[in-house]
Design a protein around this motif. Structure first.
Motif, PDB file in Angstrom:
ATOM      1  N   HIS A  73      56.519  23.360  55.974  1.00  0.00           N
ATOM      2  CA  HIS A  73      57.897  23.353  55.470  1.00  0.00           C
ATOM      3  C   HIS A  73      58.578  24.713  55.662  1.00  0.00           C
ATOM      4  O   HIS A  73      59.799  24.771  55.865  1.00  0.00           O
ATOM      5  N   ILE A  74      57.805  25.803  55.595  1.00  0.00           N
ATOM      6  CA  ILE A  74      58.384  27.142  55.698  1.00  0.00           C
ATOM      7  C   ILE A  74      59.004  27.381  57.069  1.00  0.00           C
ATOM      8  O   ILE A  74      59.957  28.149  57.210  1.00  0.00           O
ATOM      9  N   SER A  75      58.510  26.715  58.089  1.00  0.00           N
ATOM     10  CA  SER A  75      59.074  26.890  59.433  1.00  0.00           C
ATOM     11  C   SER A  75      60.362  26.101  59.621  1.00  0.00           C
ATOM     12  O   SER A  75      61.042  26.254  60.641  1.00  0.00           O
ATOM     13  N   ALA A 110      52.841  33.815  57.721  1.00  0.00           N
ATOM     14  CA  ALA A 110      53.571  34.738  58.595  1.00  0.00           C
ATOM     15  C   ALA A 110      54.059  34.036  59.856  1.00  0.00           C
ATOM     16  O   ALA A 110      55.188  34.255  60.311  1.00  0.00           O
ATOM     17  N   VAL A 111      53.217  33.178  60.422  1.00  0.00           N
ATOM     18  CA  VAL A 111      53.595  32.441  61.631  1.00  0.00           C
ATOM     19  C   VAL A 111      54.780  31.520  61.347  1.00  0.00           C
ATOM     20  O   VAL A 111      55.754  31.475  62.111  1.00  0.00           O
ATOM     21  N   ASN A 112      54.708  30.791  60.242  1.00  0.00           N
ATOM     22  CA  ASN A 112      55.800  29.872  59.898  1.00  0.00           C
ATOM     23  C   ASN A 112      57.089  30.616  59.555  1.00  0.00           C
ATOM     24  O   ASN A 112      58.188  30.157  59.889  1.00  0.00           O
ATOM     25  N   ARG A 113      56.960  31.778  58.910  1.00  0.00           N
ATOM     26  CA  ARG A 113      58.141  32.590  58.619  1.00  0.00           C
ATOM     27  C   ARG A 113      58.796  33.035  59.916  1.00  0.00           C
ATOM     28  O   ARG A 113      60.021  32.973  60.061  1.00  0.00           O
ATOM     29  N   ALA A 114      58.008  33.505  60.872  1.00  0.00           N
ATOM     30  CA  ALA A 114      58.555  33.954  62.150  1.00  0.00           C
ATOM     31  C   ALA A 114      59.240  32.806  62.884  1.00  0.00           C
ATOM     32  O   ALA A 114      60.317  32.979  63.471  1.00  0.00           O
ATOM     33  N   GLU A 118      63.279  32.650  63.820  1.00  0.00           N
ATOM     34  CA  GLU A 118      63.699  32.419  65.201  1.00  0.00           C
ATOM     35  C   GLU A 118      64.578  31.174  65.305  1.00  0.00           C
ATOM     36  O   GLU A 118      65.571  31.158  66.038  1.00  0.00           O
ATOM     37  N   TYR A 119      64.234  30.149  64.538  1.00  0.00           N
ATOM     38  CA  TYR A 119      65.031  28.921  64.522  1.00  0.00           C
ATOM     39  C   TYR A 119      66.448  29.199  64.006  1.00  0.00           C
ATOM     40  O   TYR A 119      67.444  28.729  64.581  1.00  0.00           O
ATOM     41  N   ILE A 120      66.561  29.991  62.944  1.00  0.00           N
ATOM     42  CA  ILE A 120      67.870  30.276  62.350  1.00  0.00           C
ATOM     43  C   ILE A 120      68.712  31.172  63.258  1.00  0.00           C
ATOM     44  O   ILE A 120      69.912  30.953  63.442  1.00  0.00           O
ATOM     45  N   ALA A 121      68.072  32.196  63.850  1.00  0.00           N
ATOM     46  CA  ALA A 121      68.800  33.146  64.700  1.00  0.00           C
ATOM     47  C   ALA A 121      69.022  32.630  66.111  1.00  0.00           C
ATOM     48  O   ALA A 121      69.799  33.222  66.873  1.00  0.00           O
ATOM     49  N   LYS A 122      68.336  31.532  66.467  1.00  0.00           N
ATOM     50  CA  LYS A 122      68.395  30.965  67.823  1.00  0.00           C
ATOM     51  C   LYS A 122      67.727  31.853  68.868  1.00  0.00           C
ATOM     52  O   LYS A 122      67.760  31.557  70.056  1.00  0.00           O
ATOM     53  N   ALA A 128      60.067  43.325  63.626  1.00  0.00           N
ATOM     54  CA  ALA A 128      58.876  43.235  62.773  1.00  0.00           C
ATOM     55  C   ALA A 128      59.200  42.353  61.576  1.00  0.00           C
ATOM     56  O   ALA A 128      60.348  42.276  61.134  1.00  0.00           O
ATOM     57  N   ILE A 129      58.157  41.676  61.071  1.00  0.00           N
ATOM     58  CA  ILE A 129      58.276  40.884  59.852  1.00  0.00           C
ATOM     59  C   ILE A 129      57.117  41.288  58.948  1.00  0.00           C
ATOM     60  O   ILE A 129      55.953  41.045  59.265  1.00  0.00           O
TER      61      ILE A 129
END
Length: 209
Positions: A73-75, A110-114, A118-122, A128-129
């Protein structure tokens, strides 16, 4: 050597993405009520984990929170508003973007956050995260980032994290988009939209040129 490129530091949940936007699906899968979360989605306000998971047991709530933060869900979280991605892309043209987020330190989180950022920013915009545990202070990482980067600003919706950045000597703002007055710290600097974040970021870069 300190990186001289202008750097923008951002929280994620409640600023870039709406952390509870996929929570109703998770709660349904656990047979838990969704009403408290559905009500909170109408505003960008803090809701305790005990209220989210309809329990008085902090340990149970924490375990469920950690499970949610490890989930797919986080992704898939929604952006906090329609202009978020556009502004991130604009700021990335004039500086580096770094996220500091209390999503948990497990690799899957961390992977899902990244993936979500990326999905939001396109685009993959973040240099760094930094993933911290839930409730962990951001002050130590703020001290490090201050020493390593030419930090223009830090933005977070939670007042205590803004204060932590300020103690590290960083220019910090509370994000107050759709926030009830009771959640706003009047002693802090505020930005109430991503358009204001964009304007302030560009102003600070020009001021420090």
């Amino acid at each position: 050597m300190k990186n001289r490129r202008p750097t923008f530091l951002f929280d994620a949940d409640g600023l870039i993405c709406q952390w509870t936007s996929r929570m109703p699906e998770f709660l349904t899968s656990k047979g838990l009520p969704t009403e408290p979360v559905l009500a909170s989605l109408k505003a960008n306000d803090y809701i305790s984990i005990e209220d989210i998971f309809s329990t008085k047991c902090t340990r149970t709530a924490t375990e469920l929170l950690e499970e949610y933060n490890r989930s797919h869900h986080i992704s898939q979280l929604d952006p906090i508003c329609q202009s978020t991605g556009r502004v991130l892309r604009e700021l990335a043209k004039i500086g580096d973007l770094i996220a500091v987020t209390c999503i948990g330190k497990e690799e899957i989180s961390a992977v899902n956050r990244a993936r979500n950022l990326e999905y939001i920013a396109k685009k993959n915009l973040f240099k760094a995260i930094h993933c911290l545990d839930f409730g962990e202070s951001k002050e130590p990482i703020m001290n490090r980032l201050r020493d390593e980067h030419n930090v223009m600003m830090f933005v977070d919706d939670r007042p205590h994290h803004v204060q932590e950045a300020m103690r590290a000597g960083i220019n910090a703002y509370q994000f107050t988009y759709k926030m009830n007055e009771s959640s706003i710290d009047e002693n802090l600097q505020h930005l109430c939209s991503w358009s204001e974040i964009e304007a302030e970021g560009k102003r600070l870069v020009a001021l420090n040129a």
